[in-house]
Design a protein around this motif. Structure first.
Motif, PDB file in Angstrom:
ATOM      1  N   LEU A 550       0.740  -1.296  -0.101  1.00 57.17           N
ATOM      2  CA  LEU A 550       0.028   0.140  -0.152  1.00 57.17           C
ATOM      3  C   LEU A 550       0.712   1.198  -0.176  1.00 57.17           C
ATOM      4  CD1 LEU A 550      -2.452  -1.173   2.463  1.00 57.17           C
ATOM      5  CD2 LEU A 550      -2.912  -0.837   0.264  1.00 57.17           C
ATOM      6  N   ASP A 551       0.386   2.463  -0.648  1.00 54.31           N
ATOM      7  CA  ASP A 551       1.021   3.642  -0.590  1.00 54.31           C
ATOM      8  C   ASP A 551       0.697   4.185   0.702  1.00 54.31           C
ATOM      9  OD1 ASP A 551       1.712   6.027  -0.556  1.00 54.31           O
ATOM     10  OD2 ASP A 551       1.460   6.325  -2.628  1.00 54.31           O
ATOM     11  N   LEU A 552       1.491   4.089   1.806  1.00 53.02           N
ATOM     12  CA  LEU A 552       0.620   4.121   3.315  1.00 53.02           C
ATOM     13  C   LEU A 552       0.760   5.619   3.654  1.00 53.02           C
ATOM     14  CD1 LEU A 552       3.128   1.588   4.921  1.00 53.02           C
ATOM     15  CD2 LEU A 552       0.760   1.561   4.854  1.00 53.02           C
ATOM     16  N   ALA A 553       1.706   6.515   2.763  1.00 56.85           N
ATOM     17  CA  ALA A 553       1.155   7.777   2.780  1.00 56.85           C
ATOM     18  C   ALA A 553       0.224   8.538   2.405  1.00 56.85           C
ATOM     19  CB  ALA A 553       2.768   8.506   2.469  1.00 56.85           C
ATOM     20  N   ALA A 554      -0.048   8.171   0.996  1.00 57.69           N
ATOM     21  CA  ALA A 554      -1.396   8.339   0.428  1.00 57.69           C
ATOM     22  C   ALA A 554      -2.551   7.966   1.145  1.00 57.69           C
ATOM     23  CB  ALA A 554      -1.300   7.885  -0.873  1.00 57.69           C
ATOM     24  N   LEU A 555      -2.616   6.703   1.783  1.00 59.31           N
ATOM     25  CA  LEU A 555      -3.680   6.206   2.590  1.00 59.31           C
ATOM     26  C   LEU A 555      -3.877   7.181   3.828  1.00 59.31           C
ATOM     27  CD1 LEU A 555      -5.815   3.805   2.924  1.00 59.31           C
ATOM     28  CD2 LEU A 555      -4.177   2.521   4.156  1.00 59.31           C
ATOM     29  N   SER A 556      -2.689   7.092   4.499  1.00 63.88           N
ATOM     30  CA  SER A 556      -2.882   8.130   5.754  1.00 63.88           C
ATOM     31  C   SER A 556      -3.606   9.309   5.519  1.00 63.88           C
ATOM     32  CB  SER A 556      -1.491   8.250   6.367  1.00 63.88           C
ATOM     33  OG  SER A 556      -1.601   9.227   7.395  1.00 63.88           O
ATOM     34  N   THR A 563      -7.271   9.061  12.220  1.00 62.64           N
ATOM     35  CA  THR A 563      -6.857   7.914  12.106  1.00 62.64           C
ATOM     36  C   THR A 563      -5.365   7.668  12.066  1.00 62.64           C
ATOM     37  OG1 THR A 563      -8.820   7.250  10.670  1.00 62.64           O
ATOM     38  CG2 THR A 563      -6.971   5.854  10.294  1.00 62.64           C
ATOM     39  N   VAL A 564      -4.852   6.597  12.805  1.00 60.14           N
ATOM     40  CA  VAL A 564      -3.741   6.486  13.124  1.00 60.14           C
ATOM     41  C   VAL A 564      -3.190   4.756  12.428  1.00 60.14           C
ATOM     42  CG1 VAL A 564      -1.756   5.845  14.732  1.00 60.14           C
ATOM     43  CG2 VAL A 564      -3.559   7.323  15.237  1.00 60.14           C
ATOM     44  N   LEU A 565      -2.409   4.798  11.726  1.00 62.05           N
ATOM     45  CA  LEU A 565      -1.967   3.591  10.888  1.00 62.05           C
ATOM     46  C   LEU A 565      -0.995   3.040  11.762  1.00 62.05           C
ATOM     47  CD1 LEU A 565      -2.088   4.189   7.130  1.00 62.05           C
ATOM     48  CD2 LEU A 565      -3.370   2.524   8.279  1.00 62.05           C
ATOM     49  N   LEU A 566      -1.169   1.631  12.341  1.00 63.24           N
ATOM     50  CA  LEU A 566      -0.217   0.636  13.051  1.00 63.24           C
ATOM     51  C   LEU A 566       0.276  -0.066  12.009  1.00 63.24           C
ATOM     52  CD1 LEU A 566      -1.942   0.440  16.231  1.00 63.24           C
ATOM     53  CD2 LEU A 566      -0.204   2.172  15.966  1.00 63.24           C
ATOM     54  N   VAL A 567       1.807  -0.142  11.466  1.00 62.81           N
ATOM     55  CA  VAL A 567       2.086  -1.073  10.447  1.00 62.81           C
ATOM     56  C   VAL A 567       2.943  -1.926  10.993  1.00 62.81           C
ATOM     57  CG1 VAL A 567       3.058  -1.193   8.213  1.00 62.81           C
ATOM     58  CG2 VAL A 567       1.754   0.951   8.823  1.00 62.81           C
ATOM     59  N   ARG A 568       2.640  -3.336  10.960  1.00 66.27           N
ATOM     60  CA  ARG A 568       3.335  -4.250  11.394  1.00 66.27           C
ATOM     61  C   ARG A 568       3.798  -5.119  10.327  1.00 66.27           C
ATOM     62  NH1 ARG A 568       5.077  -6.522  16.772  1.00 66.27           N
ATOM     63  NH2 ARG A 568       4.992  -8.491  16.514  1.00 66.27           N
ATOM     64  N   GLY A 569       5.189  -5.228  10.254  1.00 70.93           N
ATOM     65  CA  GLY A 569       5.931  -6.114   9.031  1.00 70.93           C
ATOM     66  C   GLY A 569       5.960  -7.300   9.851  1.00 70.93           C
ATOM     67  N   PRO A 583       7.592   7.006   4.606  1.00 74.72           N
ATOM     68  CA  PRO A 583       5.915   7.422   4.686  1.00 74.72           C
ATOM     69  C   PRO A 583       5.328   7.797   6.052  1.00 74.72           C
ATOM     70  CG  PRO A 583       6.203   5.068   4.563  1.00 74.72           C
ATOM     71  CD  PRO A 583       7.495   5.664   4.437  1.00 74.72           C
ATOM     72  N   ARG A 584       6.271   8.013   7.071  1.00 80.97           N
ATOM     73  CA  ARG A 584       5.636   8.261   8.456  1.00 80.97           C
ATOM     74  C   ARG A 584       5.257   9.707   8.263  1.00 80.97           C
ATOM     75  NH1 ARG A 584      10.592   6.175  10.473  1.00 80.97           N
ATOM     76  NH2 ARG A 584      10.019   3.955  11.278  1.00 80.97           N
ATOM     77  N   ARG A 585       3.781   9.783   8.756  1.00 80.13           N
ATOM     78  CA  ARG A 585       2.954  11.031   8.546  1.00 80.13           C
ATOM     79  C   ARG A 585       2.558  11.908   9.673  1.00 80.13           C
ATOM     80  NH1 ARG A 585       4.187  11.662   3.687  1.00 80.13           N
ATOM     81  NH2 ARG A 585       2.454  12.170   2.316  1.00 80.13           N
ATOM     82  N   THR A 662      -9.698   2.309   0.443  1.00 79.08           N
ATOM     83  CA  THR A 662      -9.759   3.449   0.950  1.00 79.08           C
ATOM     84  C   THR A 662     -11.150   3.713   1.002  1.00 79.08           C
ATOM     85  OG1 THR A 662      -7.596   4.292   0.054  1.00 79.08           O
ATOM     86  CG2 THR A 662      -9.170   5.833   0.482  1.00 79.08           C
ATOM     87  N   GLY A 663     -11.850   3.405   0.003  1.00 79.01           N
ATOM     88  CA  GLY A 663     -13.410   3.577   0.080  1.00 79.01           C
ATOM     89  C   GLY A 663     -14.019   2.904   1.128  1.00 79.01           C
ATOM     90  N   ILE A 664     -13.520   1.761   1.496  1.00 79.75           N
ATOM     91  CA  ILE A 664     -14.214   0.884   2.747  1.00 79.75           C
ATOM     92  C   ILE A 664     -13.928   1.655   4.104  1.00 79.75           C
ATOM     93  CG2 ILE A 664     -13.783  -1.345   3.964  1.00 79.75           C
ATOM     94  CD1 ILE A 664     -13.217  -2.550   1.217  1.00 79.75           C
ATOM     95  N   LEU A 665     -12.593   2.234   4.275  1.00 81.06           N
ATOM     96  CA  LEU A 665     -12.246   2.551   5.372  1.00 81.06           C
ATOM     97  C   LEU A 665     -12.653   4.143   5.602  1.00 81.06           C
ATOM     98  CD1 LEU A 665      -8.463   1.386   5.706  1.00 81.06           C
ATOM     99  CD2 LEU A 665     -10.490   0.613   6.887  1.00 81.06           C
ATOM    100  N   THR A 666     -13.069   4.787   4.473  1.00 76.98           N
ATOM    101  CA  THR A 666     -13.415   6.408   4.411  1.00 76.98           C
ATOM    102  C   THR A 666     -14.879   6.335   4.682  1.00 76.98           C
ATOM    103  OG1 THR A 666     -13.463   6.520   2.094  1.00 76.98           O
ATOM    104  CG2 THR A 666     -11.547   7.367   3.576  1.00 76.98           C
TER     105      THR A 666
END
Length: 730
Positions: A550-556, A563-569, A583-585, A662-666
């Protein structure tokens, strides 16, 4: 005009074209046309069987790759061109993904770069080395002068999708039978490039014995390739320097590994050396050490000295290898003697050895069992196996051993109980009065154990005989649901007893309270009222490194301030550089890959976004929303193998693209009635035995010897109360 033209070109070598066209015809591809520049009768007949879904352009036998590509491009009408050799492959779903990506690219982009799989005549679905480089580039378009490292990508034209106008403008320079030259030239000529860090091409290498012998001219053409490419980069210092380094590296590799006749090798060496000297960038310094010596000898044209240097290095490596082997064997003999002596001691009924995730620390099901053991059977002493680098991270007072040490072998030899969520080493002997407890670390969606045999990407490097020998040591296997019980019996065929008690690590999802949830959210810096989205993708066997899909910056940015994105590799990538540096925002994208335990992240999250990770089965216990992002489902299913169709039995809404996610989460789609109903079905199937008392059942059954009838019964799912949701806790 279609967005994408896939141009398949070449003869039907070893009938690979049939499978390629079958995969393209398997499902409709909107905004995509397929043109087959079929070389020879067999390719023409194969292609025509797939008409009218593909356009067939018959070409005579002997037509070169370059000519076939050019002919196919002339017939194509798409805005973007993807050249695919007839012997190669396209992973399922990849063409749709490419078409969607090029449709969103700005007009300034000339080339889209893709990741790929490697296959040979004996293996398939192996990862390329390009993943980390593509991840470093991110998803924004860029100029090569600022990202010259992209020249180090594998030079395959099939991993470059070209804008049709760009192709036509540079057709003369790109039309060559030297595919690596064309692939590198495409990068050098492009104004801007973009990246799709997904698997979208399969590079199939044919068995060398099936190919025509390499002529001297083809060896010499390697030097010509780089001389012409360096001409294109002469006024671009950063690009020129990287390309020069690649030239020297490739020439030395070809010389060392090319198996050339002596006269050809000598001439190649002199040509390569002359080019290395003549084209060396001003002020360029050779590396230190043996590599610097090699380059110096190459530039001098010192063929005889270079051969002597090679021989000396081989001899030196042989001596070092012999010494290292001798030391290893001596150390192994000493350890083996210590272990064998320890095996003659009585088994200690008060000693239990715990390990998790290849000795990473106190975690997962073993940790939950150890905690309950301290409560119900404090007379049993736990010892954890932990690597040296992880020992400093242990909770204070944790008794532990480091693999390979004397005490390590002693406790393995004398402990009554051995508990692991993977397997102990092959050398561990199963004593008749010792108990081996296999806890596992997830519910299987992907194929496991012997079920991986038909999937080379998953099975590479696995010794199935050794695996089954380890499985035969299990006394008990923990399971969280009927599906898992059946799959473990199938994947690990042996005589172990299945403990249908639930996963102990999931107890916390029923025992945690509001204070616990507030505390963990505070540790993560999540303010009350903000939505926390946990993004936890799984490992892919066909990728060399972790690339966020995912483009995490764009999604954020789209999800907004609340909304906070917690990203777990995935933990497989612990040693790799994080791709999340960029991409940290402003605190809205948080890399929690190193945060343990993962159960706390689940407690903190309002919603889970995952792909095929087993975390979804555990998180479902919380009865909170789950969204599946499955952009490469077909590729994953084909290369890894799965036990059921997640697309048909998902725990919530499924997104196939970032835009859909994005549509689902917004909107409310992530938690609407449909999502709730899907989750209810999923929970009934996969949270069957998890009720908050799994660890107690395991400890009473295994360590205290109680029979099944006396254990706490599993609470029906409708009578369970999960931990409060974050909004309830606040």
């Amino acid at each position: 005009m279609p967005e994408l033209s896939v141009i398949v070109h070449g003869p039907n070598t070893q009938d690979h074209l049939t499978g390629l066209l079958d995969s393209l015809a398997d499902r409709p591809l909107p905004d995509t046309e397929v043109v087959v520049a079929a070389v020879g009768d067999w390719a023409r007949e194969t292609a025509r069987r797939h008409a009218p879904r593909v356009q067939v352009l018959p070409l005579p036998d002997g037509t070169s790759d370059a000519t076939a590509r050019t002919a196919g491009a002339a017939r194509a009408t798409g805005r973007w061109l993807h050249f695919v050799r007839a012997k190669d492959g396209l992973p399922p779903g990849s063409t749709r993904t490419v078409a969607e990506r090029v449709a969103e690219l700005p007009g300034a982009v000339d080339v889209l770069l893709l990741d790929h799989l490697r296959s040979t005549w004996r293996s398939s679905g192996l990862p390329s080395a390009d993943g980390p480089l593509l991840a470093r580039a991110g998803r924004t378009d860029l100029a090569l002068d600022d990202s010259a490292y992209l020249l180090r990508l594998t030079p395959l034209l099939g991993t470059r999708v070209l804008r049709a106008g760009f192709w036509r403008a540079h057709e003369d320079r790109l039309t060559t039978d030297d595919e690596p030259r064309a692939a590198l030239a495409a990068l050098l000529l492009a104004d801007r490039v973009a990246v799709l860090p997904h698997i979208a091409q399969e590079d199939r290498r044919l068995r060398p014995a099936a190919l025509p012998p390499v002529t001297p001219d083809r060896h010499y053409a390697l030097v010509d390739r780089y001389e012409s490419l360096l001409d294109l980069a002469r006024e671009r210092p950063a690009v020129y320097t990287v390309l020069y380094e690649i030239m020297v590296r490739d020439c030395l590799r070809a010389f060392s590994r090319g198996d050339m006749p002596e006269d050809v090798a000598r001439e190649f060496f002199h040509r390569a050396g002359a080019a290395a000297l003549r084209l060396r960038p001003e002020g360029h310094r050779r590396p230190a050490g043996p590599e610097g010596v090699r380059r110096s000898l190459l530039e001098e044209g010192a063929y005889g000295k270079y051969r002597a240097f090679q021989s000396a290095n081989r001899a030196r490596r042989a001596v070092r290898s012999t010494v290292r082997t001798g030391r290893r064997r001596l150390g192994a003999r000493i350890r083996d003697q210590q272990y064998r002596r320890a095996l003659h001691r009585p088994v200690d009924p008060r000693l239990a050895v715990f390990a998790a995730y290849w000795n990473r620390g106190v975690a997962c099901n073993p940790a939950a069992i150890a905690a309950k053991l301290a409560e119900l059977a404090p007379h049993i002493h736990p010892v954890w196996v932990v690597t040296g680098e992880n020992a400093a991270l242990l909770p204070p007072g944790t008794d532990h051993v480091v693999p390979g040490t004397r005490r390590y072998w002693e406790v393995l030899a004398t402990a009554k109980y051995l508990v692991n969520n993977v397997n102990f080493p092959n050398a561990v002997v199963k004593r008749p009065d010792a108990v081996h407890l296999q806890t596992h670390h997830g519910t299987p969606l992907k194929r496991m154990g012997v079920d991986q045999l038909p999937f080379p990407a998953a099975a590479q490097g696995l010794d199935f005989d050794a695996l089954l020998a380890r499985v035969d040591k299990w006394d008990y296997s923990v399971s969280s649901n009927s599906h898992t019980t059946r799959m473990w019996e199938r994947a690990y065929p042996s005589r172990f007893v299945s403990l249908d008690h639930g996963y102990p690590r999931n107890d916390v999802y029923y025992t945690a309270g509001a204070d616990d949830i507030r505390a963990v959210r505070a540790r993560l810096g999540i303010a009350p009222g903000r939505r926390a989205v946990l993004y936890a993708p799984t490992h892919r066997d066909y990728e060399a490194g972790w690339t966020p899909r995912l483009d995490l910056a764009a999604l954020s940015d789209r999800l907004g301030e609340d909304t906070v994105l917690l990203v777990r590799g995935h933990y497989f990538y612990d040693g790799a550089a994080s791709p999340l540096t960029g991409p940290r925002r402003f605190g809205r994208v948080v890399d929690v890959s190193s945060y343990d335990p993962v159960e706390e992240l689940c407690l903190a999250a309002d919603v889970l976004v995952t792909d095929y990770s087993s975390i979804m089965f555990d998180y479902a216990n919380l009865d909170r929303p789950i969204v599946v992002h499955a952009d490469d489902w077909e590729t994953y299913r084909t290369t890894r193998g799965v036990y059921f169709d997640l697309m048909a039995e998902a725990p919530g809404p499924v997104a196939r693209t970032q835009e859909e996610l994005t549509g689902i989460l917004t909107t409310d789609a992530w938690r609407d009635d449909g999502a709730e109903k899907a989750r209810a079905v999923f929970r009934r199937r996969f949270c069957e035995y998890d009720d908050g008392r799994a660890a107690e059942r395991v400890v009473r059954r295994v360590f205290l010897g109680q029979d099944e009838a006396s254990l706490p019964p599993v609470l029906p799912i409708g009578e369970r109360t999960p931990a409060p949701k974050p909004e309830e806790a606040s």
